[in-house]
Motif scaffolding. Structure first.
Motif, PDB file in Angstrom:
ATOM      1  N   LYS A  25     -33.842  -0.153  31.629  1.00 28.56           N
ATOM      2  CA  LYS A  25     -32.925  -0.965  32.426  1.00 28.56           C
ATOM      3  C   LYS A  25     -32.081  -1.821  31.467  1.00 28.56           C
ATOM      4  CE  LYS A  25     -34.613   0.540  36.238  1.00 28.56           C
ATOM      5  NZ  LYS A  25     -33.836   1.624  36.881  1.00 28.56           N
TER       6      LYS A  25
ATOM      7  N   SER B  17     -25.350  -8.927  31.540  1.00 25.46           N
ATOM      8  CA  SER B  17     -25.178  -7.955  32.616  1.00 25.46           C
ATOM      9  C   SER B  17     -25.054  -8.659  33.962  1.00 25.46           C
ATOM     10  CB  SER B  17     -26.283  -6.913  32.629  1.00 25.46           C
ATOM     11  OG  SER B  17     -27.423  -7.399  32.035  1.00 25.46           O
ATOM     12  N   GLY B  23     -22.992  -5.200  30.491  1.00 27.74           N
ATOM     13  CA  GLY B  23     -23.822  -4.014  30.552  1.00 27.74           C
ATOM     14  C   GLY B  23     -23.953  -3.763  29.079  1.00 27.74           C
ATOM     15  N   ASP B 141     -16.094   1.745  33.065  1.00 24.84           N
ATOM     16  CA  ASP B 141     -17.015   2.587  32.292  1.00 24.84           C
ATOM     17  C   ASP B 141     -16.367   3.360  31.147  1.00 24.84           C
ATOM     18  OD1 ASP B 141     -19.225   1.957  33.845  1.00 24.84           O
ATOM     19  OD2 ASP B 141     -18.615   3.396  35.387  1.00 24.84           O
ATOM     20  N   GLN B 171     -25.879   4.598  34.207  1.00 23.48           N
ATOM     21  CA  GLN B 171     -26.154   3.174  33.946  1.00 23.48           C
ATOM     22  C   GLN B 171     -26.013   2.833  32.470  1.00 23.48           C
ATOM     23  OE1 GLN B 171     -30.051   3.069  35.882  1.00 23.48           O
ATOM     24  NE2 GLN B 171     -29.151   1.578  37.320  1.00 23.48           N
TER      25      GLN B 171
END
Lengths: 73, 433
Positions: A25, B17, B23, B141, B171
């Motif tokens: 994660k 994040s 991220g 992204d 992700q």
């Protein structure tokens, strides 16, 4: 061809690892965000390395685009 | 201490994040969107020195990047290169002294002693190179990087443009990359570009147009496709494929190949000739692992093959030992091996040159193995600056190949597979402003 089979085995192992494990994660990726985990390493050092190897050896490529530009003797 | 550092990084990553800023990218560190010090300067110096009075180079580098915020980065760089020393001219050693005409012409010559590898010691060059880049996000992204660069030497000019696109998936655990670059090179050989496979004049200049000014050019297109995968919270794997296509003048105008008799006596020398087209393929894999919650292990392998018949393997291994919060030591090892190009000849036997289209005696197209060992020491300063210094030793061991069978006996006792060694010192200092 021995080194090749060793590399093949290592790659296969890494890929297996990738398939079998859950990707982490975002909050588990702090270590991957460290500068020394940048693929290819330090940009300046990589540039020096590529300049020397491109001048002395026949092989090139694989790392990125936009290098070169030398009439190296 | 180690645990605190780790927790701090995790917390930072989580905070970033949550803020939606980052991220965490698999392949690189993220900086906050609007840094207090938007400039990053990378300064470096490379000192390169080959053994036995061969090539030496001094290369200072300055790179500056400006963070415009919102992950937009503008960069510019400048490199100076000063080279001097002696470089193999491609001719084979002989049992007698050999005299070659100097590329600068005008009847100037240089002589190689009996039993020695012929080196052209008239080589001296200065090079300046500059580059500009802009990197910006296309979407949440994906991002695009664009670059321009140029370089100039007294007999060589090069211009290039490149683009690199990357897309985060899964992700941000998978990053796909695609790049393309174009390059245009122009060479203006001193003394003019000699006619390929023409005789090197005894004391004359280049060849068919000795008054100089004749220029030759080539074009290069490189394509790169790659994927970087986060394997787990400590390791990354990258796989790349690159294709390089070049066309135009790829001959080295200063290199020759010897034509010899059965006693290894040179009868004459021919200017080398290489094909106008070359297609290169490279497969590259890199594995990186954060080890013992402190160090970084890096392993990479590249397989290279081209249409000139060269196959090469490159293996690299390094271990960054972060032995304290601020300092690190990084030993590294690089192994390289290539076989000879199809048209490489250590020498040509008398008569073998008739009807030949391509031939080169350039040892860089011959078979050899190279091993580089290095040690880097570096420090991360409290104010965010960092510096490092690295000392490397390179040893190249040639493998005798493509020696004409009729002269093989006469070549025993001569250096048909000369070794080459070099000491490389590089240092870098990075600071924000």
């Amino acid at each position: 061809m021995k080194p090749l089979s060793l590399i093949g085995a290592l790659l296969a192992l890494s890929l297996l690892q990738a398939c079998s494990l859950q990707p982490p994660k975002p909050w588990q990726k702090g270590m991957l965000a460290r500068p020394e985990m940048t693929m290819g390493g330090d940009a300046l050092e990589q540039r020096f390395d590529e300049h020397i190897s491109a001048s002395k050896q026949a092989a090139s490529g694989g790392y990125g685009v936009g290098g070169g530009g030398c009439g190296c003797n | 201490m180690q645990l605190n550092e780790q927790q701090r990084l995790r917390l930072a990553a989580a905070t970033l994040s949550l803020l939606g800023v980052a991220g965490v990218k698999p392949a690189a560190a993220q900086e906050p969107a609007a840094p207090e010090k938007p400039w990053t300067f990378d300064t470096g110096l490379l000192l390169y020195k080959e053994g036995n009075g061969r090539v030496q180079a001094i290369e200072p580098v300055l790179n500056a990047s400006f963070n415009l915020g919102g992950e937009r980065l503008l960069s510019a760089g400048l490199v100076f290169d000063s080279l001097s020393g002696a470089s193999p001219n491609g001719a084979a050693p002989a049992h007698t002294a050999q005299t070659f005409s100097s590329p600068s012409g005008g009847g100037q010559t240089y002589t190689t002693a009996a039993g020695k590898t012929p080196l052209d010691d008239t080589f001296h060059d200065q090079r300046v190179a500059a580059n500009l880049g802009y990197q910006f996000p296309l979407s949440h992204d994906s991002k695009l990087g664009l670059g321009l660069r140029g370089s100039s030497e007294y007999d060589f000019t090069s211009f290039g443009a490149n683009a690199h696109y990357s897309l985060d998936l899964n992700q941000k655990n998978t990053t796909l990359g695609a790049g393309v670059s174009f390059e245009y090179d122009q060479v203006r050989p001193v003394g003019g570009a000699p006619q390929p496979l023409s005789h090197m004049g005894a004391g004359g200049g280049g060849g068919d147009d000795e008054e100089g000014g004749s220029s030759k050019n080539k074009n290069l297109v490189d394509l790169l496709l790659g994927v970087t995968q986060v394997l787990d919270s400590k390791s990354l794997l990258q796989l790349n494929y690159s294709l390089g296509l070049s066309s135009g003048y790829q001959t080295d105008p200063y290199k020759v190949v010897s034509v010899v008799d059965a006693n290894a006596n040179p009868l004459y020398y021919l200017y080398e000739s290489r094909p106008d087209k070359r297609t290169k393929h490279a497969l590259y894999a890199e594995y990186k692992r954060f080890a013992f919650d402190r160090d970084v292990l890096d392993f990479s392998y590249r397989f290279f093959t081209d249409s000139w018949g060269i196959n090469a393997h490159t293996l690299s291994l390094s271990y960054r030992w972060n032995f304290s919060e601020a300092f690190h030591l990084q030993p590294s090892l690089r192994f390289y091996r290539q076989n000879a190009a199809d048209f490489y000849h250590f020498a040509l036997f008398s008569g073998e040159d008739a009807g030949l289209r391509y031939a080169s005696g350039d040892p860089r197209l011959g078979a050899f193995t190279g091993l580089t060992g290095g040690l880097q020491f570096g420090q991360q300063l409290r104010n965010g600056d960092s510096w490092n210094v690295r000392l490397e030793y390179y040893k190249q061991r040639g493998q005798s190949s493509d020696i004409p069978a009729q002269a093989a006996a006469a070549y025993s006792g001569l250096p048909t597979a000369p070794d080459m060694s070099a000491v490389i010192l590089s240092m870098g200092y990075r600071f924000n402003w």
